[in-house]
Write a protein that holds these residues in place. Structure first.
Motif, short mmCIF file in Angstrom:
data_model
loop_
_atom_site.label_atom_id
_atom_site.label_comp_id
_atom_site.label_asym_id
_atom_site.label_seq_id
_atom_site.Cartn_x
_atom_site.Cartn_y
_atom_site.Cartn_z
N LEU A 68 62.14 21.75 52.37
CA LEU A 68 61.74 20.40 52.81
C LEU A 68 61.73 19.45 51.63
O LEU A 68 61.34 19.81 50.52
CB LEU A 68 60.34 20.46 53.43
CG LEU A 68 59.80 19.19 54.08
CD1 LEU A 68 60.56 18.88 55.38
CD2 LEU A 68 58.30 19.34 54.38
N SER A 69 62.16 18.20 51.89
CA SER A 69 62.19 17.14 50.87
C SER A 69 63.05 17.55 49.68
O SER A 69 62.62 17.49 48.52
CB SER A 69 60.77 16.78 50.40
OG SER A 69 60.05 16.18 51.45
N GLY A 70 64.29 17.91 49.99
CA GLY A 70 65.20 18.37 48.96
C GLY A 70 65.52 17.33 47.92
O GLY A 70 65.57 17.63 46.72
N HIS A 71 65.74 16.08 48.36
CA HIS A 71 66.12 15.02 47.42
C HIS A 71 64.92 14.26 46.90
O HIS A 71 64.54 14.38 45.74
CB HIS A 71 67.11 14.07 48.10
CG HIS A 71 68.46 14.68 48.31
ND1 HIS A 71 69.33 14.26 49.29
CD2 HIS A 71 69.10 15.69 47.67
CE1 HIS A 71 70.44 14.98 49.25
NE2 HIS A 71 70.32 15.85 48.27
N PRO A 87 69.72 30.45 44.35
CA PRO A 87 69.16 29.22 44.94
C PRO A 87 69.86 28.91 46.26
O PRO A 87 71.10 28.90 46.33
CB PRO A 87 69.46 28.15 43.89
CG PRO A 87 70.66 28.65 43.16
CD PRO A 87 70.59 30.16 43.19
N VAL A 88 69.09 28.66 47.29
CA VAL A 88 69.64 28.36 48.61
C VAL A 88 69.35 26.89 48.92
O VAL A 88 68.20 26.51 49.18
CB VAL A 88 69.04 29.26 49.69
CG1 VAL A 88 69.66 28.93 51.06
CG2 VAL A 88 69.27 30.73 49.35
N ILE A 89 70.39 26.06 48.87
CA ILE A 89 70.27 24.61 49.09
C ILE A 89 71.29 24.21 50.13
O ILE A 89 72.48 24.50 49.99
CB ILE A 89 70.49 23.85 47.77
CG1 ILE A 89 69.39 24.22 46.77
CG2 ILE A 89 70.51 22.34 48.01
CD1 ILE A 89 69.61 23.69 45.38
N THR A 90 70.85 23.54 51.18
CA THR A 90 71.75 23.26 52.31
C THR A 90 72.02 21.79 52.54
O THR A 90 72.75 21.46 53.49
CB THR A 90 71.15 23.86 53.60
OG1 THR A 90 69.86 23.30 53.84
CG2 THR A 90 71.03 25.38 53.49
N THR A 91 71.46 20.88 51.74
CA THR A 91 71.75 19.46 51.94
C THR A 91 73.24 19.20 51.73
O THR A 91 73.85 19.74 50.81
CB THR A 91 70.91 18.59 50.99
OG1 THR A 91 70.92 19.17 49.69
CG2 THR A 91 69.47 18.50 51.47
N ALA A 92 73.80 18.35 52.56
CA ALA A 92 75.26 18.17 52.61
C ALA A 92 75.83 17.70 51.28
O ALA A 92 76.89 18.17 50.85
CB ALA A 92 75.63 17.18 53.71
N THR A 93 75.16 16.75 50.62
CA THR A 93 75.69 16.26 49.35
C THR A 93 75.72 17.37 48.30
O THR A 93 76.69 17.50 47.55
CB THR A 93 74.86 15.07 48.83
OG1 THR A 93 73.47 15.41 48.89
CG2 THR A 93 75.11 13.83 49.67
N LEU A 139 78.15 16.69 45.45
CA LEU A 139 78.13 15.24 45.33
C LEU A 139 76.72 14.78 44.97
O LEU A 139 75.74 15.47 45.26
CB LEU A 139 78.56 14.59 46.65
CG LEU A 139 79.96 14.89 47.17
CD1 LEU A 139 80.11 14.39 48.60
CD2 LEU A 139 81.02 14.26 46.27
N ALA A 140 76.64 13.62 44.38
CA ALA A 140 75.35 13.00 44.16
C ALA A 140 74.80 12.52 45.50
O ALA A 140 75.52 12.43 46.49
CB ALA A 140 75.48 11.83 43.19
N ALA A 141 73.52 12.22 45.54
CA ALA A 141 72.88 11.67 46.74
C ALA A 141 72.16 10.38 46.35
O ALA A 141 71.54 10.30 45.29
CB ALA A 141 71.90 12.66 47.34
#
Length: 353
Positions: free
Chosen positions: A105-108, A127-133, A138-140
């Protein structure tokens, strides 16, 4: 708003293996470890009432929560607490064998992605990170905003729009005003198209501008201003000055110095004004802190500015807005002080790049 660099971290462990892993992490960086009474170790904090009750308290008190537990348990316990990405703390989950560290939760904005990578590096985990950017390397925009301590008009929708354009391989330009250009390389800008000249844009679908300016040259493509919160305001006013008068004069002072109102970071005055309704209303309207200084603190810098005997007799120091602005900006004042209708306003800019 939450932060991309969690300053306070609460860790929850539910098993003996989790406690052992928590002990390992405690030796690497500062965190508060919570566990049950039966698993309590020196330096750990017992659950207050129950696991769920302790998590509920921590959710509003800490900027990041780390769980050594099953993801399902964590989802169920935080589900009633989740509000929105602007305010929720970072939540990270890991298994007790430290094979996987998951940004939940609240990745960025909350910094969960960054914290996940940090923990995974310490533990040599996946590390398991699923946010598209992040998945697309890519940067967000929201991460960049958090790193710059900046904001945007209609923040939530603008972030959604720009990030979606980035992952859809649209051409999004990024221009830095001269005050920030020298520091641009510090930040993750992968996916953005660098722009040097607003008068000669490359082919773009949209443009993000990092600036304090209130007005930029009109463009034929969507333009989004990313405004770092760098402007401070030292202020004084006669007792019971109407809030609307102060608000109008303050807007005039910002416009005279070509500052976007979103750039305001803090308003400061003297302790005597701590309950001044017009100043409190102004701070509340702009959603910034109102900080007051003692007469002794302001008097240390009074010699730098013209003094008023009327102000000295009323407040105890010959000037309020200028010394307050000097203290808030570490001496980096801009423009001239506004003095109208019993109101004084001095602006400054801080450097936080």
């Amino acid at each position: 708003m939450n932060t991309a660099r969690p300053e306070s971290v609460a860790l929850f462990c539910l098993t003996p293996g989790g406690v052992a892993l928590a002990q390992r992490l405690r030796s690497e960086f500062a965190l508060d470890c919570f566990t049950s009474e039966k698993l309590l170790q020196p330096g750990f904090i017992p659950f207050g009432g129950s696991f769920a009750q302790t998590v509920e308290q921590a959710f509003s008190q800490y900027s990041a929560l780390v769980f050594i537990a099953a993801t399902g348990i964590v989802v169920r316990v935080i589900a009633p607490l989740v509000c929105d990405k602007m305010h929720d703390p970072a939540v990270v989950v890991m298994d007790e064998r430290a094979e996987h560290v998951i940004s939940l939760l609240s990745g960025h904005l909350g910094g969960a992605n960054e914290l996940t990578r940090h923990l995974a590096e310490i533990l040599d985990s996946d590390p398991v990170i699923t946010t598209a950017t992040d998945v697309n390397q890519l940067a967000a925009l929201d991460t960049l905003a958090a790193k710059l301590d900046a904001t945007l008009l209609d923040f939530r929708q603008t972030v959604k729009t720009v990030n979606q354009m980035l992952v859809s391989q649209k051409r999004v330009g990024l221009w830095w005003d001269r005050d920030f250009a020298a520091h641009a390389k510090q930040y993750d800008t992968r996916g953005f198209i660098p722009v040097d000249d607003l008068g000669a844009l490359p082919a773009l679908d949209a443009l993000v501008c990092v600036t304090l300016r209130d007005v930029l040259p009109a463009q034929t493509i969507p333009l989004f201003k990313l405004v770092p919160k760098r402007v401070i305001a030292g202020m004084g006013c006669r007792r019971d000055t109407p809030s609307q008068t102060v608000a109008t004069l303050f807007s005039q002072q910002l416009a005279a110095n070509h500052f976007d109102p979103l750039a305001l970071r803090v308003i400061g005055s003297v302790t005597l004004k701590k309950d001044e309704r017009a100043l409190l209303d102004l701070a509340q309207h702009h959603q910034v802190p109102f900080e007051v200084f003692s007469v002794e603190q302001l008097a240390q810098h009074e010699h730098r500015f013209p003094a008023s005997e009327f102000v000295r007799q009323t407040v105890g120091v010959g000037s309020v807005s200028q010394p307050a602005a000097w203290l808030l900006s570490h001496g980096n004042l801009v423009g001239t002080t506004l003095r109208e209708q019993g109101v004084t306003i001095t602006l400054g800019v801080i450097d936080r790049c």
